[in-house]
Write a protein that holds these residues in place. Structure first.
Motif, PDB file in Angstrom:
ATOM      1  N   TYR A 174      25.635  30.193  31.906  1.00  0.00           N
ATOM      2  CA  TYR A 174      24.899  29.239  31.078  1.00  0.00           C
ATOM      3  C   TYR A 174      23.581  29.846  30.577  1.00  0.00           C
ATOM      4  N   ILE A 175      22.854  30.538  31.448  1.00  0.00           N
ATOM      5  CA  ILE A 175      21.594  31.180  31.060  1.00  0.00           C
ATOM      6  C   ILE A 175      21.846  32.224  29.985  1.00  0.00           C
ATOM      7  N   ASN A 176      22.875  33.020  30.149  1.00  0.00           N
ATOM      8  CA  ASN A 176      23.208  34.031  29.133  1.00  0.00           C
ATOM      9  C   ASN A 176      23.596  33.385  27.806  1.00  0.00           C
ATOM     10  N   PHE A 177      24.365  32.302  27.892  1.00  0.00           N
ATOM     11  CA  PHE A 177      24.766  31.592  26.678  1.00  0.00           C
ATOM     12  C   PHE A 177      23.544  31.044  25.923  1.00  0.00           C
ATOM     13  N   ILE A 178      22.651  30.389  26.636  1.00  0.00           N
ATOM     14  CA  ILE A 178      21.450  29.812  26.009  1.00  0.00           C
ATOM     15  C   ILE A 178      20.567  30.916  25.440  1.00  0.00           C
ATOM     16  N   ASP A 179      20.428  32.020  26.178  1.00  0.00           N
ATOM     17  CA  ASP A 179      19.608  33.136  25.696  1.00  0.00           C
ATOM     18  C   ASP A 179      20.205  33.731  24.427  1.00  0.00           C
ATOM     19  N   LEU A 180      21.519  33.944  24.417  1.00  0.00           N
ATOM     20  CA  LEU A 180      22.190  34.487  23.238  1.00  0.00           C
ATOM     21  C   LEU A 180      22.090  33.522  22.053  1.00  0.00           C
ATOM     22  N   LEU A 181      22.283  32.243  22.322  1.00  0.00           N
ATOM     23  CA  LEU A 181      22.183  31.224  21.280  1.00  0.00           C
ATOM     24  C   LEU A 181      20.777  31.192  20.671  1.00  0.00           C
ATOM     25  N   SER A 182      19.753  31.287  21.502  1.00  0.00           N
ATOM     26  CA  SER A 182      18.380  31.235  20.986  1.00  0.00           C
ATOM     27  C   SER A 182      18.031  32.476  20.178  1.00  0.00           C
ATOM     28  N   GLN A 183      18.686  33.600  20.471  1.00  0.00           N
ATOM     29  CA  GLN A 183      18.427  34.816  19.703  1.00  0.00           C
ATOM     30  C   GLN A 183      19.146  34.786  18.353  1.00  0.00           C
ATOM     31  N   GLU A 184      20.334  34.206  18.328  1.00  0.00           N
ATOM     32  CA  GLU A 184      21.128  34.183  17.100  1.00  0.00           C
ATOM     33  C   GLU A 184      20.760  33.035  16.166  1.00  0.00           C
ATOM     34  N   ALA A 185      20.425  31.891  16.729  1.00  0.00           N
ATOM     35  CA  ALA A 185      20.131  30.708  15.912  1.00  0.00           C
ATOM     36  C   ALA A 185      18.636  30.409  15.966  1.00  0.00           C
ATOM     37  N   PHE A 198       0.858  -1.180   0.000  1.00  0.00           N
ATOM     38  CA  PHE A 198       0.000   0.000   0.000  1.00  0.00           C
ATOM     39  C   PHE A 198       0.894   1.229   0.000  1.00  0.00           C
ATOM     40  N   THR A 199       0.322   2.365  -0.376  1.00  0.00           N
ATOM     41  CA  THR A 199       1.104   3.597  -0.411  1.00  0.00           C
ATOM     42  C   THR A 199       1.224   4.179   0.993  1.00  0.00           C
ATOM     43  N   ILE A 200       2.274   4.944   1.209  1.00  0.00           N
ATOM     44  CA  ILE A 200       2.438   5.696   2.452  1.00  0.00           C
ATOM     45  C   ILE A 200       2.910   7.094   2.091  1.00  0.00           C
ATOM     46  N   GLN A 201       2.714   8.001   3.011  1.00  0.00           N
ATOM     47  CA  GLN A 201       3.239   9.361   2.866  1.00  0.00           C
ATOM     48  C   GLN A 201       4.173   9.606   4.034  1.00  0.00           C
ATOM     49  N   ILE A 202       5.387  10.031   3.757  1.00  0.00           N
ATOM     50  CA  ILE A 202       6.354  10.355   4.806  1.00  0.00           C
ATOM     51  C   ILE A 202       6.346  11.861   4.986  1.00  0.00           C
ATOM     52  N   LEU A 203       6.081  12.299   6.199  1.00  0.00           N
ATOM     53  CA  LEU A 203       5.972  13.720   6.508  1.00  0.00           C
ATOM     54  C   LEU A 203       7.063  14.106   7.507  1.00  0.00           C
ATOM     55  N   VAL A 204       7.878  15.082   7.146  1.00  0.00           N
ATOM     56  CA  VAL A 204       8.895  15.625   8.045  1.00  0.00           C
ATOM     57  C   VAL A 204       8.447  17.029   8.410  1.00  0.00           C
ATOM     58  N   ARG A 205       8.261  17.276   9.686  1.00  0.00           N
ATOM     59  CA  ARG A 205       7.736  18.563  10.146  1.00  0.00           C
ATOM     60  C   ARG A 205       8.801  19.269  10.966  1.00  0.00           C
ATOM     61  N   SER A 206       9.178  20.472  10.536  1.00  0.00           N
ATOM     62  CA  SER A 206      10.121  21.303  11.280  1.00  0.00           C
ATOM     63  C   SER A 206       9.334  22.388  11.994  1.00  0.00           C
ATOM     64  N   GLN A 207       9.622  22.562  13.271  1.00  0.00           N
ATOM     65  CA  GLN A 207       8.888  23.535  14.065  1.00  0.00           C
ATOM     66  C   GLN A 207       9.864  24.285  14.970  1.00  0.00           C
ATOM     67  N   ARG A 208       9.671  25.590  15.045  1.00  0.00           N
ATOM     68  CA  ARG A 208      10.528  26.423  15.881  1.00  0.00           C
ATOM     69  C   ARG A 208      10.301  26.086  17.349  1.00  0.00           C
ATOM     70  N   VAL A 209      11.376  26.036  18.127  1.00  0.00           N
ATOM     71  CA  VAL A 209      11.308  25.710  19.547  1.00  0.00           C
ATOM     72  C   VAL A 209      11.406  26.996  20.361  1.00  0.00           C
ATOM     73  N   ASP A 210      10.504  27.164  21.318  1.00  0.00           N
ATOM     74  CA  ASP A 210      10.518  28.314  22.216  1.00  0.00           C
ATOM     75  C   ASP A 210      11.358  27.961  23.439  1.00  0.00           C
ATOM     76  N   ILE A 211      12.494  28.620  23.594  1.00  0.00           N
ATOM     77  CA  ILE A 211      13.416  28.343  24.696  1.00  0.00           C
ATOM     78  C   ILE A 211      13.043  29.143  25.949  1.00  0.00           C
ATOM     79  N   GLY A 212      12.103  30.072  25.830  1.00  0.00           N
ATOM     80  CA  GLY A 212      11.721  30.948  26.947  1.00  0.00           C
ATOM     81  C   GLY A 212      11.374  30.224  28.235  1.00  0.00           C
ATOM     82  N   PRO A 213      10.486  29.224  28.206  1.00  0.00           N
ATOM     83  CA  PRO A 213      10.155  28.523  29.461  1.00  0.00           C
ATOM     84  C   PRO A 213      11.364  27.835  30.104  1.00  0.00           C
ATOM     85  N   TYR A 214      12.277  27.319  29.284  1.00  0.00           N
ATOM     86  CA  TYR A 214      13.482  26.685  29.812  1.00  0.00           C
ATOM     87  C   TYR A 214      14.360  27.715  30.516  1.00  0.00           C
TER      88      TYR A 214
END
Length: 191
Positions: free
Chosen positions: A85-96, A46-62
């Motif tokens: 570490y918090i500053n690094f993650i915040d900067l990383l989430s803003q740049e990437a 039978f046929t199948i459909q392969i779906l790849v879904r990319s979604q932006r991750v919100d790092i704010g709650p972390y």
């Protein structure tokens, strides 16, 4: 029952799959995975459909959770390290643009043999929404029961085939299907 009934009366089941890191495998392992995947695809009738879904991750709650842990911490050295570490993650989430990828296999079932000929009209599971008045699709109980049985068999076939490749997978139930549809159709609010 964890199925989607399409406008044309056909049915769909969706299987969520975990990923495997192909880049970290040796050449022999890669060949094994490719060969297993080829065998898996060839085993399907039978046929199948392969779906790849990319979604932006919100790092704010972390970051908020890390900040709360930092405020409740009395150790000064650990506090300085956490601030860095918090500053690094915040900067990383803003740049990437941090993305999460999800992988799904959509498994169809057509209630009649002729309906399978119109696969091209209903290939994409997520292109079925329109602004027109909804059409009512009527399906009798025997057709519905047969579709459930056939989809269950197809889903088990796909899950076991993926397991042989080393990919863990699970069939989506009604709530997970609702979330998937919501996230797909509302990408701005589904971060």
């Amino acid at each position: 029952d964890g199925i989607v009934i399409m406008k044309d009366g056909s049915f769909r089941a969706v299987v969520a799959c975990q990923s495997i890191n192909f880049d970290l495998m040796s050449a022999t392992e890669r060949e094994g995975v490719e060969y297993s995947f080829q065998n898996f695809l060839n085993s399907l009738n039978f046929t199948i459909q392969i779906l790849v879904r990319s979604q932006r991750v919100d790092i704010g709650p972390y970051i908020d959770r890390l900040s709360a842990i930092r405020r409740n911490n009395d150790n000064m050295l650990l506090g300085v390290l956490m601030d860095d570490y918090i500053n690094f993650i915040d900067l990383l989430s803003q740049e990437a643009n941090i993305m999460d990828k999800s992988f799904f296999i959509v498994i169809p079932y057509y209630s009649s043999a002729d309906a399978e000929a119109i696969v091209n009209q209903t290939k994409n599971l997520f292109k079925t929404f329109s602004r027109k008045a909804p059409e009512v699709t009527r399906i009798n109980r025997a057709t519905y029961d047969k579709a459930i049985d056939e989809l269950n068999n197809r889903v088990e076939s796909v899950i076991s085939g993926l397991f042989q490749i080393g990919i863990q997978s699970v069939r989506l139930k009604a709530n997970a299907l609702n979330k998937l549809y919501y996230n797909f159709n509302n990408p701005d609010t589904a971060v």
